[in-house]
Design an enzyme around this catalytic site. Structure first.
Site, PDB file in Angstrom:
ATOM      1  N   SER A 180       0.801  -1.222   0.000  1.00  0.00           N
ATOM      2  CA  SER A 180       0.000   0.000   0.000  1.00  0.00           C
ATOM      3  C   SER A 180       0.843   1.287   0.000  1.00  0.00           C
ATOM      4  O   SER A 180       0.441   2.266  -0.630  1.00  0.00           O
ATOM      5  CB  SER A 180      -0.975  -0.005   1.177  1.00  0.00           C
ATOM      6  OG  SER A 180      -1.904  -1.048   0.994  1.00  0.00           O
ATOM      7  N   LYS A 231      -9.689  -6.016  10.872  1.00  0.00           N
ATOM      8  CA  LYS A 231     -10.791  -5.388  10.135  1.00  0.00           C
ATOM      9  C   LYS A 231     -12.101  -5.353  10.935  1.00  0.00           C
ATOM     10  O   LYS A 231     -12.966  -4.532  10.675  1.00  0.00           O
ATOM     11  CB  LYS A 231     -11.009  -6.107   8.803  1.00  0.00           C
ATOM     12  CG  LYS A 231      -9.871  -5.827   7.848  1.00  0.00           C
ATOM     13  CD  LYS A 231     -10.075  -6.433   6.495  1.00  0.00           C
ATOM     14  CE  LYS A 231      -8.866  -6.104   5.640  1.00  0.00           C
ATOM     15  NZ  LYS A 231      -8.966  -6.536   4.282  1.00  0.00           N
ATOM     16  N   ASN A 269     -11.996  -1.551   6.318  1.00  0.00           N
ATOM     17  CA  ASN A 269     -10.590  -1.586   5.879  1.00  0.00           C
ATOM     18  C   ASN A 269      -9.987  -0.187   5.738  1.00  0.00           C
ATOM     19  O   ASN A 269      -8.830  -0.055   5.375  1.00  0.00           O
ATOM     20  CB  ASN A 269     -10.451  -2.350   4.561  1.00  0.00           C
ATOM     21  CG  ASN A 269     -10.887  -1.519   3.370  1.00  0.00           C
ATOM     22  OD1 ASN A 269     -11.847  -0.756   3.467  1.00  0.00           O
ATOM     23  ND2 ASN A 269     -10.176  -1.637   2.272  1.00  0.00           N
ATOM     24  N   GLY A 277     -12.790 -19.117   3.626  1.00  0.00           N
ATOM     25  CA  GLY A 277     -12.470 -18.206   4.722  1.00  0.00           C
ATOM     26  C   GLY A 277     -13.695 -17.422   5.161  1.00  0.00           C
ATOM     27  O   GLY A 277     -14.604 -17.153   4.359  1.00  0.00           O
ATOM     28  N   GLY A 326     -13.219 -14.633   7.562  1.00  0.00           N
ATOM     29  CA  GLY A 326     -12.682 -13.530   8.368  1.00  0.00           C
ATOM     30  C   GLY A 326     -13.185 -12.187   7.857  1.00  0.00           C
ATOM     31  O   GLY A 326     -14.173 -12.110   7.115  1.00  0.00           O
ATOM     32  N   GLY A 327     -12.480 -11.132   8.227  1.00  0.00           N
ATOM     33  CA  GLY A 327     -12.896  -9.776   7.868  1.00  0.00           C
ATOM     34  C   GLY A 327     -12.984  -9.556   6.366  1.00  0.00           C
ATOM     35  O   GLY A 327     -13.960  -8.979   5.876  1.00  0.00           O
ATOM     36  N   THR A 355     -12.950 -23.052  10.841  1.00  0.00           N
ATOM     37  CA  THR A 355     -13.839 -23.090  12.008  1.00  0.00           C
ATOM     38  C   THR A 355     -15.286 -22.968  11.521  1.00  0.00           C
ATOM     39  O   THR A 355     -15.685 -21.920  10.992  1.00  0.00           O
ATOM     40  CB  THR A 355     -13.512 -21.916  12.966  1.00  0.00           C
ATOM     41  OG1 THR A 355     -12.108 -21.901  13.180  1.00  0.00           O
ATOM     42  CG2 THR A 355     -14.243 -22.034  14.285  1.00  0.00           C
TER      43      THR A 355
HETATM   44  P1  ATR Z   1      -9.108 -10.905   7.592  1.00  0.00           P
HETATM   45  O1  ATR Z   1      -9.707  -9.833   8.401  1.00  0.00           O
HETATM   46  O2  ATR Z   1      -8.040 -10.338   6.717  1.00  0.00           O
HETATM   47  O3  ATR Z   1     -10.034 -11.744   6.814  1.00  0.00           O
HETATM   48  P2  ATR Z   1      -9.148 -12.713   9.792  1.00  0.00           P
HETATM   49  O4  ATR Z   1     -10.370 -12.060  10.254  1.00  0.00           O
HETATM   50  O5  ATR Z   1      -8.091 -13.031  10.787  1.00  0.00           O
HETATM   51  O6  ATR Z   1      -8.408 -11.832   8.676  1.00  0.00           O
HETATM   52  O7  ATR Z   1      -9.561 -14.018   8.995  1.00  0.00           O
HETATM   53  C1  ATR Z   1      -8.684 -14.973   8.666  1.00  0.00           C
HETATM   54  C2  ATR Z   1      -9.395 -16.110   7.910  1.00  0.00           C
HETATM   55  O8  ATR Z   1      -8.367 -16.997   7.550  1.00  0.00           O
HETATM   56  C3  ATR Z   1     -10.393 -16.901   8.729  1.00  0.00           C
HETATM   57  O9  ATR Z   1     -11.346 -17.476   7.883  1.00  0.00           O
HETATM   58  C4  ATR Z   1      -9.515 -18.001   9.315  1.00  0.00           C
HETATM   59  O10 ATR Z   1     -10.190 -19.191   9.667  1.00  0.00           O
HETATM   60  P3  ATR Z   1     -10.827 -19.374  11.156  1.00  0.00           P
HETATM   61  O11 ATR Z   1     -12.156 -18.682  11.110  1.00  0.00           O
HETATM   62  O12 ATR Z   1     -10.935 -20.824  11.323  1.00  0.00           O
HETATM   63  O13 ATR Z   1      -9.862 -18.738  12.110  1.00  0.00           O
HETATM   64  C5  ATR Z   1      -8.639 -18.276   8.130  1.00  0.00           C
HETATM   65  N1  ATR Z   1      -7.396 -18.909   8.495  1.00  0.00           N
HETATM   66  C6  ATR Z   1      -6.323 -18.326   9.113  1.00  0.00           C
HETATM   67  N2  ATR Z   1      -5.336 -19.217   9.265  1.00  0.00           N
HETATM   68  C7  ATR Z   1      -5.785 -20.404   8.731  1.00  0.00           C
HETATM   69  C8  ATR Z   1      -5.190 -21.694   8.576  1.00  0.00           C
HETATM   70  N3  ATR Z   1      -3.961 -21.952   8.994  1.00  0.00           N
HETATM   71  N4  ATR Z   1      -5.929 -22.639   7.957  1.00  0.00           N
HETATM   72  C9  ATR Z   1      -7.164 -22.375   7.518  1.00  0.00           C
HETATM   73  N5  ATR Z   1      -7.785 -21.174   7.641  1.00  0.00           N
HETATM   74  C10 ATR Z   1      -7.092 -20.196   8.241  1.00  0.00           C
END
Ligand code: ATR
Length: 476
Positions: free
Chosen positions: A235, A282, A303, A342, A344-345, A367
């Site tokens: 960035s 996020k 973001n 995924g 996450g955020g 998860t």
């Molecule tokens: P962001 O805000 O950038 O999306 P985040 O909120 O930390 O970051 O989200 C990370 C995502 O990556 C989540 O879906 C996480 O899965 P969990 O909900 O099970 O935590 C996923 N993730 C991170 N490390 C992982 C790994 N080693 N294997 C599989 N999924 C992973």
């Protein structure tokens, strides 16, 4: 001033290091302990071999250097080197009145009084810096922050000692903002390096041409990006050139963050105007925002944070940045269903963006409960990563939103062994590396690929508008 720490084994190679970096630096530090032993004896010649002022340093092992000579011998080498026209000499805090100091004062060479802490930050850092400067010397503290709180302490100490001639360095990744904002902290100089060195060290070229660190003044508006990890971010390469192109006195730099609350305190302290937010903050930034847009509310993730009178406002530019490269395929009906890896955020913005455009979405996540929550908010289905193979051949689009495969762990994919048919459009939002393991597998199968850097650039352009009120300059 930007000072290049020379790290070559001979004087001629050091001279070459300066030549290569000449347009980016104002001075150099000759580290005798990094020279070949025979070269040390010639050190007095060095100042006449270059046109930049040079600091003379012979760093002991206990201070992070390579010199293991007995102290008497070490000082004799420094005294002999002072026959040359060095502008500064570095003398450690604990070395009391001695022949190096006497000769330096006689010759009018300025003394830098230094102390190093590779473990952390000394409790008495304020008084130590103050004491070092008492005899008109330049105080130098090279310490190791381990948190945003420590970084904040260093900015505060620097501020309180505004009139003291000093150099304050935060070693390691946590100290990067202090290295870039050295003028803000009243440091006389910042150190740069010419080669791949310790984490946190920056090249002279990036300090000068990317950050324009030597031009920061009291009016420079500060922007940044928070994350953990964060130093892989591109960035700064989007925003800094943009600021310059519109003649805006502003700087954008990375902040490694452990605690969002502490960062907001630092952001207030530095009077920051805005910042980008990346993994894993996020969602956790939301509780510190006084105002959020409709998208942030619906997506549940932010973001981009900008300063508005009296508060911080949260925006989400991820969702549009993500959609832009595949927008036509959604509009044309080529993309009707998607598998989003995924929850996450980043995934929140993407799932919302796709659902908002009528795409049928299945969320796969490590998860299950996280997938379930996100699915419930957006009316989609969900499953665990282990069941990924069940969805082979069933979707038009596969989007990878986790941090799995991100530099430096690029030999990983969250859906290892997933069989693509070749008809899918596959989009990985990781941009370092550009070609993730998942994308390589998709490419082998003949899929159409989209890269994280496309999303990065699009969301960055919108962020730039939110930060400055101007469109991102064309052609950059
Ligand atoms: P962001 O805000 O950038 O999306 P985040 O909120 O930390 O970051 O989200 C990370 C995502 O990556 C989540 O879906 C996480 O899965 P969990 O909900 O099970 O935590 C996923 N993730 C991170 N490390 C992982 C790994 N080693 N294997 C599989 N999924 C992973």
């Amino acid at each position: 001033m930007i000072c290049l720490t020379l790290s070559s084994p001979t004087l001629e190679l050091c001279q070459e290091e300066i030549r290569k970096n000449r347009e980016y630096i104002d001075m150099a530090e000759l580290r005798l302990d990094l020279l070949d032993p025979e070269e040390m004896k010639r050190a007095s010649l060095f100042p006449s071999m270059t046109d930049v002022p040079v600091i003379l340093t012979l760093r002991r092992e206990c201070d992070g250097g390579r010199c293991t000579l007995p102290e008497r011998q070490r000082r004799a080498i420094l005294v002999s080197a002072l026959d040359g026209d060095f502008k500064y000499v570095d003398i450690e805090e604990d070395i009391k009145r001695n022949e190096v100091e006497i000769k330096a004062r006689e010759k009018g060479v300025k003394i830098i009084r230094s102390f190093h802490d590779f473990e952390g930050m000394p409790e008495d850092i304020y008084s130590r810096i103050y004491r070092l400067s008492e005899r008109g010397d330049i105080a130098k503290a090279a310490v190791t922050p381990h948190s945003v709180q420590d970084l904040m302490t260093l900015f505060r100490v620097a501020d309180e000692l505004k009139d003291v001639p000093k150099i304050i360095i935060g070693m390691g990744e946590w100290g990067v903002p202090l290295r870039i904002l050295y003028r803000k902290s009243g440091s006389m100089l910042t150190f740069a390096s010419d080669r791949e060195v310790a984490p946190g060290q920056l090249s002279a070229k990036s300090l000068k041409t990317l950050y324009h660190a030597d031009q920061v003044d009291d009016r420079t508006a500060i922007y940044g990006i928070i994350g953990n990890p964060v130093h892989h971010t591109s960035s700064p390469q989007i925003h800094n050139p943009g600021f310059r192109a519109i003649n805006y006195n502003a700087i954008y730099l990375p902040f490694l963050v452990d605690n969002v609350k502490s960062f907001f305190t630092l952001a207030e302290y530095l009077r920051m105007r805005g910042f980008s937010v990346t993994i894993p903050f996020k969602t956790s930034v939301l509780m510190y925002l006084g105002n959020i847009t409709r998208e942030v509310k619906q997506i549940g993730a932010c973001n981009t944070v900008v300063r508005v009178p009296g508060m911080w406002k949260g925006i989400n530019t991820d969702y549009y940045g993500f959609l832009k490269p595949i927008f036509k395929d959604i509009e044309s009906g080529r993309i009707k269903s998607a598998l989003v890896i995924g929850a996450g955020g980043a995934s929140q913005a993407i799932v919302w963006a796709l659902r908002n455009r009528g795409v049928k979405v299945t969320i796969l996540n490590r998860t299950l409960s996280h997938a379930e929550e996100l699915a419930a908010l957006n009316y989609c289905s969900y499953d665990t990563l282990e069941n990924a193979s069940k969805y082979e051949g069933t979707v038009d689009l596969v989007v990878q939103t986790t941090s799995v495969g991100l530099y430096p762990d690029f030999d990983m994919s969250p859906i290892e062994g997933f069989r693509f048919t070749g008809r899918e459009i596959v989009y990985d939002i990781i941009y370092k590396p550009k070609m993730t393991k998942l994308l390589k597998e998709a490419e082998k199968a003949g899929c159409t690929l989209h890269f994280g850097e496309e999303m990065l650039l699009e969301q960055g352009k919108l962020q730039f508008e939110a930060f400055t009120g101007y469109h991102y300059p064309k052609g950059l």
